[in-house]
Structures are given as C-alpha cells and as structure tokens.
Motif scaffolding. Structure first.
Motif, PDB file in Angstrom:
ATOM      1  N   UNK A  87      -8.769  -1.678  -1.373  1.00  0.00           N
ATOM      2  CA  UNK A  87      -9.095  -2.584  -0.056  1.00  0.00           C
ATOM      3  C   UNK A  87      -7.739  -2.755   0.915  1.00  0.00           C
ATOM      4  N   UNK A  88      -6.595  -2.219   0.214  1.00  0.00           N
ATOM      5  CA  UNK A  88      -5.420  -2.449   0.820  1.00  0.00           C
ATOM      6  C   UNK A  88      -4.652  -1.207   1.348  1.00  0.00           C
ATOM      7  N   UNK A  89      -5.238  -0.046   1.295  1.00  0.00           N
ATOM      8  CA  UNK A  89      -4.822   1.119   1.832  1.00  0.00           C
ATOM      9  C   UNK A  89      -4.648   1.126   3.406  1.00  0.00           C
ATOM     10  N   UNK A  90      -5.511   0.630   4.160  1.00  0.00           N
ATOM     11  CA  UNK A  90      -5.572   0.732   5.608  1.00  0.00           C
ATOM     12  C   UNK A  90      -4.140  -0.392   5.831  1.00  0.00           C
ATOM     13  N   UNK A  91      -4.121  -1.528   5.409  1.00  0.00           N
ATOM     14  CA  UNK A  91      -3.170  -2.428   5.755  1.00  0.00           C
ATOM     15  C   UNK A  91      -1.710  -1.883   5.398  1.00  0.00           C
ATOM     16  N   UNK A  92      -1.793  -0.988   4.426  1.00  0.00           N
ATOM     17  CA  UNK A  92      -0.520  -0.479   4.021  1.00  0.00           C
ATOM     18  C   UNK A  92       0.044   0.529   4.957  1.00  0.00           C
ATOM     19  N   UNK A  93      -0.829   1.290   5.521  1.00  0.00           N
ATOM     20  CA  UNK A  93      -0.573   2.100   6.671  1.00  0.00           C
ATOM     21  C   UNK A  93      -0.245   1.565   7.864  1.00  0.00           C
ATOM     22  N   UNK A  94      -0.926   0.751   8.160  1.00  0.00           N
ATOM     23  CA  UNK A  94      -0.319  -0.193   9.354  1.00  0.00           C
ATOM     24  C   UNK A  94       0.913  -0.781   9.196  1.00  0.00           C
ATOM     25  N   UNK A  95       1.190  -1.080   8.104  1.00  0.00           N
ATOM     26  CA  UNK A  95       2.507  -1.802   7.723  1.00  0.00           C
ATOM     27  C   UNK A  95       3.798  -1.009   8.229  1.00  0.00           C
ATOM     28  N   UNK A  96       3.571   0.064   7.884  1.00  0.00           N
ATOM     29  CA  UNK A  96       4.799   1.093   8.156  1.00  0.00           C
ATOM     30  C   UNK A  96       4.905   1.113   9.765  1.00  0.00           C
ATOM     31  N   UNK A  97       4.112   1.117  10.489  1.00  0.00           N
ATOM     32  CA  UNK A  97       4.142   1.547  11.894  1.00  0.00           C
ATOM     33  C   UNK A  97       4.600  -0.089  12.607  1.00  0.00           C
ATOM     34  N   UNK A  98       4.389  -1.090  12.030  1.00  0.00           N
ATOM     35  CA  UNK A  98       4.642  -2.280  13.002  1.00  0.00           C
ATOM     36  C   UNK A  98       6.138  -2.503  12.986  1.00  0.00           C
ATOM     37  N   UNK A  99       6.543  -2.891  13.996  1.00  0.00           N
ATOM     38  CA  UNK A  99       8.057  -3.250  14.027  1.00  0.00           C
ATOM     39  C   UNK A  99       8.489  -4.729  13.453  1.00  0.00           C
ATOM     40  N   UNK A 100       9.630  -4.941  12.946  1.00  0.00           N
ATOM     41  CA  UNK A 100       9.828  -6.293  12.635  1.00  0.00           C
ATOM     42  C   UNK A 100       9.524  -7.344  13.749  1.00  0.00           C
TER      43      UNK A 100
END
Length: 449
Positions: A97-110
């Motif tokens: 259930x964490x694959x979607x959050x993982x993909x969004x994580x890369x796109x987010x800035x600090x």
C-alpha cells in the motif's frame, strides 16, 4: 551441482528483483536509494555471488585448516536462498500500500521551514562533532597516530581501537559514529535546500568531522561507508545521477581503497596492483570474504559453542551485562593466533549467521521476516512523512544502517540497533528544542539570518 546452484541462484535473483520492484515501485539506479543498495550490492554481489564462490572452493585457506565440510557449505547455500526469498516476499507484502506514496515522494521538493531553531540546534551539534574529533585525537585514534607517524601494526591498532578503546565508548560510538555522522548528512540537506552561506559552512565543517570520525580506525571501508549516503541525499533533493557521475564516483572509491590498503600494508600492497589481487585485495573482500565465514557458523554452533540466546545484543555491553559477539567467537575458532595478536577482530557474515548463533534454526526461519518488517517500517516513515531535510536524513540514514547490517549482526543490527537508538534520540531532542523555541516567550535571535 555447481551449475544447478548457479541456475537456482539466478532464479532467486530474478524473483527477488521482481518482488523488490513491486514493493518499492522502481529499481532504476538513476534514483539510487538504500533499498537498491540492499539489493544490488548486498544481496546480488556480496551474498549470491559470494556464496557461489564459496561453493566452488574459493575461500581463505584457514577454512581448509579448520575443516569446513561440504555439508556446512550446502546448509549455507540453502539458507541464503531461503533468506533472500522470504525477505523479498515480506517486503512486497508489507509495502503493497506504499507504492503510490513512494512515487509521489520522488516528485516532492524539500520542505523549507526557515526556523531559527534549526540553525541554533545544528550549530550546537556541530560543536559536539568538533569535540568528538578532538576527543579522538586526545585518545590517540589510529588516524591521528598515522598522521604523526607513530603507528606500529595498522591492523592491530584498528582492532584495538574498535574493541579496547581507552576513552568513552559513549562519545566514540554514540556521539561520534552515530550522532555526528547523522548531523553531517542533515546539514548537507539543509544546504541543498537553502543554499545559504551559513548552511554551506556548517555542512563543510560537519563533512570534515564525519570523514575523520568514520576513518578514525583506518578501516578500508569506513570512509566509503560514510560517503555513499550522499548519493541518496542528492537524489532526494532533486539532483540527477547519470552514468558518468557513477563512473567518477567509482574511480574516486577505488583511489580511496588503494590509499587505505597502502596504509594498512605500509606500502606493500603495490599501489593499484592491489585492485587485481583477487584473494587479498578489495575484489575478493567484496565478492566472497563476507560469505566464506557462514559455513563455519553452522559447524561451531552449537557443536563447539552453545547458542548465545540473545546475548549478541550490543546494548548489553553498555549496560554492564554479559555480551557475547558470535562473530568474535567464530574468529577465535578460525584464527586463534590472529585474535590473540590483535590482528583479527571478528568474522562477520550474512545476518542469518548471527541469527543462527543466537537462536538456532528458529533464528534462520524468522530473521528474514523481522529484517523485512523493520526495513518496511522505516521506509514508510520516509515516504509518508513531510519531506523536510530532517526527516529525509534521519530515515535514509536508518535505512542505510539496516542495509549495512545485512552482512553483519542480526541482534545488533535489527533487534536492538544502538546506532538507530542514538539517531532517534537526536531526532527527539531536535523536536523538543524546536517546540521550546516556538513558545511565545522565546527570544528570537536575528543574528542567524
């Protein structure tokens, strides 16, 4: 039999790769992260390739003298296959259930918070890092002895530093190797986020302190182990890592290895030729040295030495309680003369070796599940929480510590990891300090701006 084992190992690698990709969403090395380091380096290179070398008889002659049997090598091989598949399957189930959050994580800035408390807290931490360096100098850490030309046997000095340090282990291990190293990573991410002179200066100072602390024992891998997470942090902060950069990093890594081997052998390693020395150089150390000890674990425990039943937890040593390090026990059986002279410290191997030494076959069966669950928990903390420099640095450093423990101790790496405890305590101190500073009565220090 060898060809069959190679085919099965290849099948295990492919299946585990698919499960890793399903669990984490990507295995693209351009976004190199701790879980990729776990799979590509620890599992593929050090474990699967390593155990195949052992199967064909490529290992140190001391194992022939000890009497390693084909049965113990076969047990090691089967245990490796089992542990990799169960670890990968548990990760796949835990992170479904964490694959979607993982993909969004890369796109987010600090996330930039811009609080004075951040600067104040890490300024104090920087002073602590400088204190740790001075403390190691006063207590004659091998790196300073080498710079002063006072080193006798580098191997003996290194083992003595790790096992019989004359100063405080709290300062050396917790404040130095755990806290100060983490601070170097955090301040680097703050610099990547803010690009100000203050954070650049603090990041440089902590980087230098981290290099000295990590290389204090003159270990060949200490400095490289400290530098690798900077790749993860560059990726997290949006910097792309191309193949050309990996090549440059690889060349730099080889230069560091050549220098460290030259230091340890007092120039007898013949410089770059050490890279071609399969048995005594870094190539052999990476490919089979870690795995060659695993069969010995199955022969020593419990036939020659009883199961230690959890006494491998390193925290016991700090509490003044009995502590038995399985890797030390194995080293004493394999090379008693080397241990007695101080040249040999421990005989580390895959974590399942330590799990077996402590808990028998039960340890073999359940340890991959425990490792995967712990790893999945901190990965979820990384991708689900706000992407601040603090959260990214803390969780990636923990994941990297768990990755390195794969070819190390199960008890000290996954059951009670003192390094992770120190990291979490520093994190708690940071948020407590920030909460106090954000109270209405707090004074604002404009000089930090």
């Amino acid at each position: 039999m060898f060809y069959i084992s190679v085919i099965i190992s290849a099948a295990v690698a492919l299946i585990s790769f698919w499960m890793f990709k399903y669990a984490f969403g990507t295995m693209n090395v351009m976004k190199y992260m701790p879980f990729m380091h776990l799979f590509y380096f620890q599992i593929m290179i050090m474990t699967l390739i390593g155990i195949e070398f052992v199967c064909v008889g490529i290992y140190n002659p001391i194992f022939d003298d000890f009497g390693v049997t084909d049965e113990s090598i076969a047990l090691a091989l089967y245990s490796v296959w089992y542990s990799i598949l169960i670890l990968s399957a548990t990760l796949m189930v835990s992170l479904k259930n964490s694959r979607k959050q993982g993909k969004l994580f890369w796109k987010k800035p600090l996330v930039l918070e811009g609080l004075d408390s951040e600067k104040e807290f890490f300024f104090i931490c920087t002073m602590i890092a400088i204190f740790c360096v001075i403390y190691l100098y006063v207590n004659q850490a091998p790196i300073f002895q080498m710079l002063k030309g006072n080193t006798g046997s580098v191997l003996a000095e290194r083992v003595a530093y790790n096992r019989n340090f004359g100063g405080s282990h709290l300062i050396k291990n917790v404040l130095g190797e755990s806290v100060s190293v983490l601070v170097a990573y955090i301040t680097y991410l703050y610099y990547r986020a803010y690009k100000t002179k203050f954070w650049r200066l603090i990041a440089i100072i902590n980087f230098c302190c981290g290099i000295i602390i990590s290389g204090a024992s003159l270990s060949k891998s200490g400095i490289l182990t400290f530098l690798i997470p900077y790749i993860f942090f560059m990726v997290c902060s949006g910097k792309k890592i191309q193949i050309g950069k990996y090549i440059k990093m690889g060349v730099a890594a080889m230069m560091i290895l050549v220098i460290m081997y030259s230091v340890q052998t007092k120039g007898a390693s013949n410089g770059w030729k050490v890279l071609l020395d399969f048995r005594n150089g870094p190539l052999g150390r990476i490919l089979y040295v870690q795995m060659q000890c695993l069969p010995a674990y199955f022969m020593i425990f419990p036939q020659k030495y009883p199961y230690t039943w959890g006494l491998g937890i390193s925290l016991l040593r700090y509490m003044g309680l009995p502590h038995i390090e399985a890797a030390r026990v194995v080293a004493e059986y394999l090379e008693p003369a080397g241990v007695a002279s101080g040249r040999i410290g421990v005989a580390n191997t895959l974590y399942i070796g330590d799990a077996y030494a402590n808990f028998g076959w039960l340890g073999i069966f359940i340890s991959p599940v425990i490792v995967a669950c712990v790893y999945a928990f901190f990965y979820k903390c990384l991708v689900n929480r706000e992407k601040t420099p603090m959260n990214v640095a803390v969780n990636i450093t923990i994941l990297y510590s768990l990755t390195n423990a794969y070819t190390g101790g199960f008890c000290s790496g996954y059951l009670v990891n003192t390094r992770i405890i120190a990291i979490l305590l520093l994190t708690a101190c940071f948020y407590v300090y920030r909460a106090i500073r954000m109270q209405p009565c707090s004074m604002r220090i404009n000089a930090w701006r």
